[in-house]
Design a protein around this motif. Structure first.
Motif, PDB file in Angstrom:
ATOM      1  N   LEU A  75       0.856  -1.289   0.119  1.00  0.00           N
ATOM      2  CA  LEU A  75      -0.023  -0.079   0.031  1.00  0.00           C
ATOM      3  C   LEU A  75       0.858   1.212   0.062  1.00  0.00           C
ATOM      4  N   MET A  76       0.460   2.088  -0.838  1.00  0.00           N
ATOM      5  CA  MET A  76       1.121   3.426  -0.819  1.00  0.00           C
ATOM      6  C   MET A  76       0.415   4.484   0.177  1.00  0.00           C
ATOM      7  N   THR A  77       1.167   5.075   1.009  1.00  0.00           N
ATOM      8  CA  THR A  77       0.556   5.816   2.176  1.00  0.00           C
ATOM      9  C   THR A  77       1.362   7.206   2.073  1.00  0.00           C
ATOM     10  N   VAL A  78       0.590   8.167   2.481  1.00  0.00           N
ATOM     11  CA  VAL A  78       0.979   9.486   2.719  1.00  0.00           C
ATOM     12  C   VAL A  78       2.219   9.407   3.834  1.00  0.00           C
ATOM     13  N   ASN A  79       3.360  10.059   3.498  1.00  0.00           N
ATOM     14  CA  ASN A  79       4.184  10.162   4.549  1.00  0.00           C
ATOM     15  C   ASN A  79       4.335  11.371   5.546  1.00  0.00           C
ATOM     16  N   GLN A  80       4.622  11.162   6.653  1.00  0.00           N
ATOM     17  CA  GLN A  80       4.633  12.364   7.541  1.00  0.00           C
ATOM     18  C   GLN A  80       5.827  13.485   6.999  1.00  0.00           C
ATOM     19  N   THR A  81       5.426  14.643   7.505  1.00  0.00           N
ATOM     20  CA  THR A  81       6.648  15.743   6.875  1.00  0.00           C
ATOM     21  C   THR A  81       7.808  15.760   8.360  1.00  0.00           C
ATOM     22  N   PRO A  82       8.646  16.182   7.808  1.00  0.00           N
ATOM     23  CA  PRO A  82       9.934  16.303   9.063  1.00  0.00           C
ATOM     24  C   PRO A  82       9.452  16.771  10.273  1.00  0.00           C
ATOM     25  N   LEU A  83       8.778  18.048  10.135  1.00  0.00           N
ATOM     26  CA  LEU A  83       8.326  18.706  11.368  1.00  0.00           C
ATOM     27  C   LEU A  83       7.010  18.238  12.173  1.00  0.00           C
ATOM     28  N   ASP A  84       6.761  16.930  11.549  1.00  0.00           N
ATOM     29  CA  ASP A  84       5.745  16.036  12.400  1.00  0.00           C
ATOM     30  C   ASP A  84       6.251  15.401  13.389  1.00  0.00           C
ATOM     31  N   ASN A  85       7.525  15.410  13.376  1.00  0.00           N
ATOM     32  CA  ASN A  85       8.579  14.603  14.368  1.00  0.00           C
ATOM     33  C   ASN A  85       8.951  15.535  15.189  1.00  0.00           C
ATOM     34  N   LEU A  86       8.567  15.251  16.744  1.00  0.00           N
ATOM     35  CA  LEU A  86       8.604  16.041  17.749  1.00  0.00           C
ATOM     36  C   LEU A  86      10.033  16.522  17.836  1.00  0.00           C
ATOM     37  N   SER A  87      11.097  15.908  17.757  1.00  0.00           N
ATOM     38  CA  SER A  87      12.633  16.326  18.104  1.00  0.00           C
ATOM     39  C   SER A  87      12.912  17.549  16.895  1.00  0.00           C
ATOM     40  N   ASN A  88      12.483  17.279  15.690  1.00  0.00           N
ATOM     41  CA  ASN A  88      12.508  18.156  14.666  1.00  0.00           C
ATOM     42  C   ASN A  88      11.927  19.312  14.734  1.00  0.00           C
ATOM     43  N   ALA A  89      10.620  19.421  15.313  1.00  0.00           N
ATOM     44  CA  ALA A  89       9.602  20.506  15.831  1.00  0.00           C
ATOM     45  C   ALA A  89      10.534  21.288  16.883  1.00  0.00           C
ATOM     46  N   MET A  90      10.941  20.614  17.783  1.00  0.00           N
ATOM     47  CA  MET A  90      11.560  21.408  19.093  1.00  0.00           C
ATOM     48  C   MET A  90      12.924  21.994  18.422  1.00  0.00           C
ATOM     49  N   ILE A  91      13.792  21.382  17.607  1.00  0.00           N
ATOM     50  CA  ILE A  91      14.918  21.880  17.008  1.00  0.00           C
ATOM     51  C   ILE A  91      14.579  23.125  16.377  1.00  0.00           C
ATOM     52  N   LYS A  92      13.624  23.146  15.473  1.00  0.00           N
ATOM     53  CA  LYS A  92      13.089  24.406  14.724  1.00  0.00           C
ATOM     54  C   LYS A  92      12.706  25.453  15.814  1.00  0.00           C
ATOM     55  N   ARG A  93      11.747  24.952  16.638  1.00  0.00           N
ATOM     56  CA  ARG A  93      11.267  26.207  17.593  1.00  0.00           C
ATOM     57  C   ARG A  93      12.562  26.766  18.285  1.00  0.00           C
ATOM     58  N   LEU A  94      13.446  25.981  18.918  1.00  0.00           N
ATOM     59  CA  LEU A  94      14.484  26.339  19.726  1.00  0.00           C
ATOM     60  C   LEU A  94      15.382  27.319  18.622  1.00  0.00           C
ATOM     61  N   PHE A  95      15.472  27.030  17.712  1.00  0.00           N
ATOM     62  CA  PHE A  95      16.403  27.687  16.662  1.00  0.00           C
ATOM     63  C   PHE A  95      15.735  29.129  16.383  1.00  0.00           C
ATOM     64  N   ASP A  96      14.195  29.102  16.228  1.00  0.00           N
ATOM     65  CA  ASP A  96      13.376  30.341  16.046  1.00  0.00           C
ATOM     66  C   ASP A  96      13.501  31.287  17.182  1.00  0.00           C
ATOM     67  N   VAL A  97      13.342  30.590  18.625  1.00  0.00           N
ATOM     68  CA  VAL A  97      13.331  31.636  19.646  1.00  0.00           C
ATOM     69  C   VAL A  97      15.132  32.261  19.802  1.00  0.00           C
ATOM     70  N   PHE A  98      15.955  31.387  19.678  1.00  0.00           N
ATOM     71  CA  PHE A  98      17.359  31.913  19.724  1.00  0.00           C
ATOM     72  C   PHE A  98      17.609  33.087  18.673  1.00  0.00           C
ATOM     73  N   PHE A  99      17.137  32.702  17.370  1.00  0.00           N
ATOM     74  CA  PHE A  99      17.583  33.556  16.330  1.00  0.00           C
ATOM     75  C   PHE A  99      16.721  34.759  16.500  1.00  0.00           C
ATOM     76  N   SER A 100      15.649  35.016  16.788  1.00  0.00           N
ATOM     77  CA  SER A 100      14.568  35.881  17.011  1.00  0.00           C
ATOM     78  C   SER A 100      15.004  36.830  18.215  1.00  0.00           C
ATOM     79  N   LEU A 101      15.393  36.214  19.284  1.00  0.00           N
ATOM     80  CA  LEU A 101      16.152  37.038  20.492  1.00  0.00           C
ATOM     81  C   LEU A 101      17.268  37.762  20.119  1.00  0.00           C
ATOM     82  N   PHE A 102      18.078  37.047  19.095  1.00  0.00           N
ATOM     83  CA  PHE A 102      19.426  37.537  18.701  1.00  0.00           C
ATOM     84  C   PHE A 102      19.192  38.739  17.892  1.00  0.00           C
ATOM     85  N   VAL A 103      18.201  38.806  16.909  1.00  0.00           N
ATOM     86  CA  VAL A 103      17.854  39.899  15.976  1.00  0.00           C
ATOM     87  C   VAL A 103      17.116  41.103  16.852  1.00  0.00           C
TER      88      VAL A 103
END
Length: 451
Positions: free
Chosen positions: A242-270
């Motif tokens: 069966l062909m099933t729709v794959n999850q996106t990388p940001l559906d993975n909790l660890s990836n979502a946390m990495i992106k959010r941490l990057f966003d917070v630190f980058f925005s604070l820096f700016v």
């Protein structure tokens, strides 16, 4: 049966493995001076190649992107360093911190240089000397197959040499499999690319068997763009595929946390180091240039289509800053003198780092549209709503590929959506950094669509 030909990459992989082996062994001996502890060398080397099996470190193909290579390398090397420190801790081996730090930096840099250099040397070798080729044929007639032909013709650095396009017979509208068989068995073909649109199930089965029996690579070109827009996984229910729709990388909790941490630190820096001193200057210029507020806010759709207020520095005359104003066009008379500068340098977007900090937006993601245009594009553009699977961004992949600002024709919004969906399905932290870097370059050098 014919032996598979043209498999230069088979030996290249072993050359790369051998270079990595010599590099790790030499640097470990040089920096760590463990001449008597042979078993430690063996453990370090074994850990590297065991990790490489897990991370698919040596599965780099001619069509692999440089971003993917960096991503795989950093994943591989970070896990290796963890194993390295675990081994030293387990055997209670004393070491000087500076020595180990130097070892880690020099070894990592050397291994990365080797990997990237070989990748680029092979591209140059294919481009300028015609070596390391893959002789291919394309079977079938479809829009997707001709796009693939264009890819082969306009990207010689990938080393695909197109020998023939085998189209359906004009009378029967079917592919002559005997012609395909002749190319596979007698004309030195390495790979066969088949359009699913031009083949029936019996022909597909015949070609698959023919390719396998002659040790050739066969790949199928899907023509259903609905499927192409999403990554698919092959799963088995018993023996039923069966062909099933794959999850996106940001559906993975660890990836979502990495992106959010990057966003917070980058925005604070700016906010702390750029916005804090630039804001008073921009605010004074806006007030001196025209009457009205310093900031402009407008409702946009974000993650899961939820509404939020998006903030910008005001760049239009106040009488035109209504809730549903028209998009800004080239030489638009509504743009103030200061607003024109802010828009051309993207400085008008600076307040959106507060949107990032509070969680409405991300530094990188699909650019949010005004509500009225979202409703319009949802009706006109397929899969438009997929842009709202993640948070909108201050900048995005579409913007760095020429699809920012004014929508002049349908192609602009269609391609914008395609880039946004590609970003959503292929997100990596390195891709975010690349997009930010290109955005900064465009801000300083100028973007023809920034007006």
């Amino acid at each position: 049966m014919n032996r598979k030909i043209g498999r230069y990459s088979y030996w290249i992989k072993y050359i790369v493995v051998g270079l990595d082996f010599l590099t790790i062994f030499t640097f470990s001996f040089w920096f760590l001076q463990l001449q008597l502890d042979t078993y430690l060398y063996l453990l370090l080397l074994a850990s590297w190649f065991i990790i490489a099996k897990y991370t698919s470190f040596y599965k780099v193909y001619r069509f692999t992107s440089i971003i993917s290579i960096f991503q795989i390398f950093f994943k591989q090397y970070l896990i290796y360093l963890l194993c390295f420190f675990a081994l030293f801790g387990f055997f209670e081996i004393p070491f000087q911190k500076w020595t180990v730090f130097t070892y880690a930096i020099v070894l990592g840099s050397t291994l990365l240089i080797i990997k990237v250099l070989i990748f680029h040397l092979l591209k140059e070798y294919r481009l300028h000397y015609g070596g390391n080729k893959r002789h291919v044929i394309v079977v079938g007639h479809s829009k997707a197959s001709f796009e693939l032909v264009d890819f082969f013709n306009f990207n010689p650095e990938y080393g695909y040499y197109l020998k023939q396009i085998i189209e359906p017979d004009p009378l029967t509208n079917k592919i002559n499999l005997e012609i395909v068989r002749e190319y596979i068995q007698q004309k030195g073909i390495d790979e066969i690319y088949c359009s699913l649109k031009s083949l029936d199930s019996t022909q597909i089965s015949t070609l698959f068997t023919l390719a396998n029996n002659n040790f050739k690579t066969i790949k199928f070109i899907p023509d259903n763009h609905e499927l192409l827009l999403r990554k698919m996984d092959l799963q088995y229910y018993g023996i039923l595929p069966l062909m099933t729709v794959n999850q996106t990388p940001l559906d993975n909790l660890s990836n979502a946390m990495i992106k959010r941490l990057f966003d917070v630190f980058f925005s604070l820096f700016v906010i702390l180091f750029v916005f804090s001193w630039l804001f008073p200057l921009i605010a004074i210029c806006i007030r001196m240039d025209s009457k009205g507020p310093i900031f402009f806010k407008q409702k946009r759709n974000g993650l899961n289509y939820r509404e939020f207020y998006c903030y910008k520095f005001r760049s239009l005359y106040v009488e035109d800053t209504e809730e549903a104003y028209k998009p800004v066009t080239r030489k638009d008379q509504r743009v103030t003198l200061v607003g024109g500068f802010l828009r051309s340098t993207s400085l008008d977007e600076l307040p959106q780092f507060f949107n990032v900090l509070i969680g409405n937006m991300s530094v990188v993601g699909p650019r949010p549209h005004a509500l009225i245009y979202n409703q319009e594009y949802t009706k006109k553009v397929k899969n438009f709503m997929m842009r709202h699977l993640i948070k909108p961004g201050i900048t995005g992949m579409a913007q760095t590929h020429g699809y920012r600002g004014e929508i002049e024709n349908k192609r602009d919004i269609v391609n914008r959506v395609k880039y946004d969906i590609f970003y959503i399905e292929n997100w990596t932290l390195l891709l975010d950094m690349k997009i930010i870097f290109i955005t900064l370059i465009n801000a300083f050098t100028g973007d023809k669509k920034a007006y």
